[in-house]
Scaffold this motif. Structure first.
Motif, mmCIF file in Angstrom:
data_model
loop_
_atom_site.group_PDB
_atom_site.id
_atom_site.type_symbol
_atom_site.label_atom_id
_atom_site.label_comp_id
_atom_site.label_asym_id
_atom_site.label_seq_id
_atom_site.Cartn_x
_atom_site.Cartn_y
_atom_site.Cartn_z
ATOM 1 N N ARG A 1 -9.810 14.937 -20.555
ATOM 2 C CA ARG A 1 -9.468 16.011 -19.459
ATOM 3 C C ARG A 1 -10.673 16.291 -18.356
ATOM 4 N N GLY A 2 -11.884 15.800 -18.612
ATOM 5 C CA GLY A 2 -12.740 15.897 -17.585
ATOM 6 C C GLY A 2 -13.330 17.520 -17.742
ATOM 7 N N THR A 3 -13.092 18.174 -18.912
ATOM 8 C CA THR A 3 -13.705 19.520 -19.084
ATOM 9 C C THR A 3 -14.716 19.794 -19.836
ATOM 10 N N THR A 4 -15.730 18.715 -19.986
ATOM 11 C CA THR A 4 -16.674 18.751 -21.179
ATOM 12 C C THR A 4 -17.766 19.850 -20.656
ATOM 13 N N LYS A 5 -17.822 20.382 -19.291
ATOM 14 C CA LYS A 5 -18.740 21.479 -18.965
ATOM 15 C C LYS A 5 -18.206 22.878 -19.350
ATOM 16 N N THR A 6 -16.940 22.911 -19.645
ATOM 17 C CA THR A 6 -16.350 24.276 -19.882
ATOM 18 C C THR A 6 -15.599 24.505 -21.409
ATOM 19 N N GLU A 7 -15.371 23.307 -21.809
ATOM 20 C CA GLU A 7 -14.608 23.303 -23.296
ATOM 21 C C GLU A 7 -15.432 22.644 -24.257
ATOM 22 N N THR A 8 -15.281 23.192 -25.617
ATOM 23 C CA THR A 8 -15.847 22.362 -26.718
ATOM 24 C C THR A 8 -15.349 22.673 -27.679
ATOM 25 N N VAL A 9 -15.455 21.947 -28.859
ATOM 26 C CA VAL A 9 -14.972 22.098 -30.339
ATOM 27 C C VAL A 9 -16.222 22.692 -31.112
ATOM 28 N N LEU A 10 -15.980 24.001 -31.754
ATOM 29 C CA LEU A 10 -16.765 24.402 -32.689
ATOM 30 C C LEU A 10 -16.500 24.134 -34.091
ATOM 31 N N TYR A 11 -17.603 23.806 -34.877
ATOM 32 C CA TYR A 11 -17.526 23.390 -36.213
ATOM 33 C C TYR A 11 -18.569 24.144 -37.103
ATOM 34 N N ALA A 12 -17.932 25.037 -37.596
ATOM 35 C CA ALA A 12 -18.903 25.798 -38.522
ATOM 36 C C ALA A 12 -19.023 25.420 -40.099
ATOM 37 N N THR A 13 -20.072 25.107 -40.686
ATOM 38 C CA THR A 13 -19.932 24.611 -41.955
ATOM 39 C C THR A 13 -21.000 25.323 -43.036
ATOM 40 N N TRP A 14 -20.391 25.640 -44.245
ATOM 41 C CA TRP A 14 -21.029 26.270 -45.331
ATOM 42 C C TRP A 14 -21.222 25.306 -46.271
ATOM 43 N N GLU A 15 -20.834 24.278 -46.326
ATOM 44 C CA GLU A 15 -20.842 23.173 -47.397
ATOM 45 C C GLU A 15 -21.935 22.539 -47.363
ATOM 46 N N GLY A 16 -22.375 22.050 -46.213
ATOM 47 C CA GLY A 16 -23.533 21.161 -46.071
ATOM 48 C C GLY A 16 -24.287 21.455 -44.837
ATOM 49 N N THR A 17 -25.105 20.820 -44.140
ATOM 50 C CA THR A 17 -25.720 20.934 -43.211
ATOM 51 C C THR A 17 -25.231 20.707 -41.881
#
Length: 220
Positions: free
Chosen positions: A83-99
């Motif tokens: 989409r060409g939106t890397t400056k305004t959008e992101t995926v967030l990945y939160a982990t408690w299981e590992g690093t």
């Protein structure tokens, strides 16, 4: 009187407001495709995930839950790039299981033609790793958790702390998450919970409320 964010009136919708919101949501659906799995057999039958949706990946230990979620995060990151939106959008990945380092390796290793297992065995030439990071290191994925590379003291990662971390992503980087992945549900600390069942139930409810507040789909 001005209505604040915590005003109970913000929970009440008149028929006129509902009608207006119905049209606005239809317009949003037409322009925002939502999050899909990029697996035809699933995408033909399952509506794309949108803000406030919570999807649970359930299986016994060692059955590939984290692998599936890492795949989903990578596919959504690819769509953001397309989409060409890397400056305004992101995926967030939160982990408690590992690093965060281990999860990130699972996400990006395949992009460079090696496995995360080989990476952790030290079998991958360092130049190969560097070339992979030059090409794919800017993938729009941000991670929340603890790293094996020392940084500084951080708080216990409760859902309340997660919300503040997400807000910091928006405030400090100007990024809007399009998908939030929470890995590993039963390890999310819930102060005051008396049992594992209660802890998991409260974590699901908390994630649901959080997803509706920030208009982002959650996968747990």
């Amino acid at each position: 009187m001005a209505k604040t964010q915590t005003d109970p009136r913000n929970l009440v919708f008149t028929s006129a407001e509902l009608a207006a919101n119905h049209v606005r949501l239809a317009e949003k659906i037409q322009t925002e495709p939502g999050v899909t799995w990029n697996l035809p057999a699933i995408d033909r039958a399952v509506i794309p995930m949108r803000g406030g949706d919570v999807t649970l990946i359930c299986a016994r230990p060692g059955m590939g839950k984290t692998t599936i979620m890492a795949y989903l995060a990578r596919e959504e990151a690819k769509r953001i790039r397309a989409r060409g939106t890397t400056k305004t959008e992101t995926v967030l990945y939160a982990t408690w299981e590992g690093t965060v380092d281990a999860i990130y390796a699972a996400i990006v290793a395949a992009q460079g033609g090696y496995s995360s297992t080989d990476y952790y065995w030290g079998r991958v030439n360092i130049e190969t790793v560097k070339r992979n990071m030059v090409k794919h290191g800017a993938m729009p994925i941000m991670m929340i958790g603890f790293s094996t590379i020392p940084r500084g003291r951080a708080p216990v990662m409760t859902l309340d702390v997660l919300l503040k971390a997400i807000e910091s992503v928006k405030e400090d980087f100007g990024m809007q998450p399009t998908l939030v992945c929470l890995d590993y549900l039963q390890l999310i600390p819930r102060p005051g919970s008396s049992s594992r069942v209660e802890q998991v139930s409260e974590a699901i409810i908390g994630a649901k409320m959080l997803g509706m507040q920030i208009d982002v789909p959650f996968v747990l």
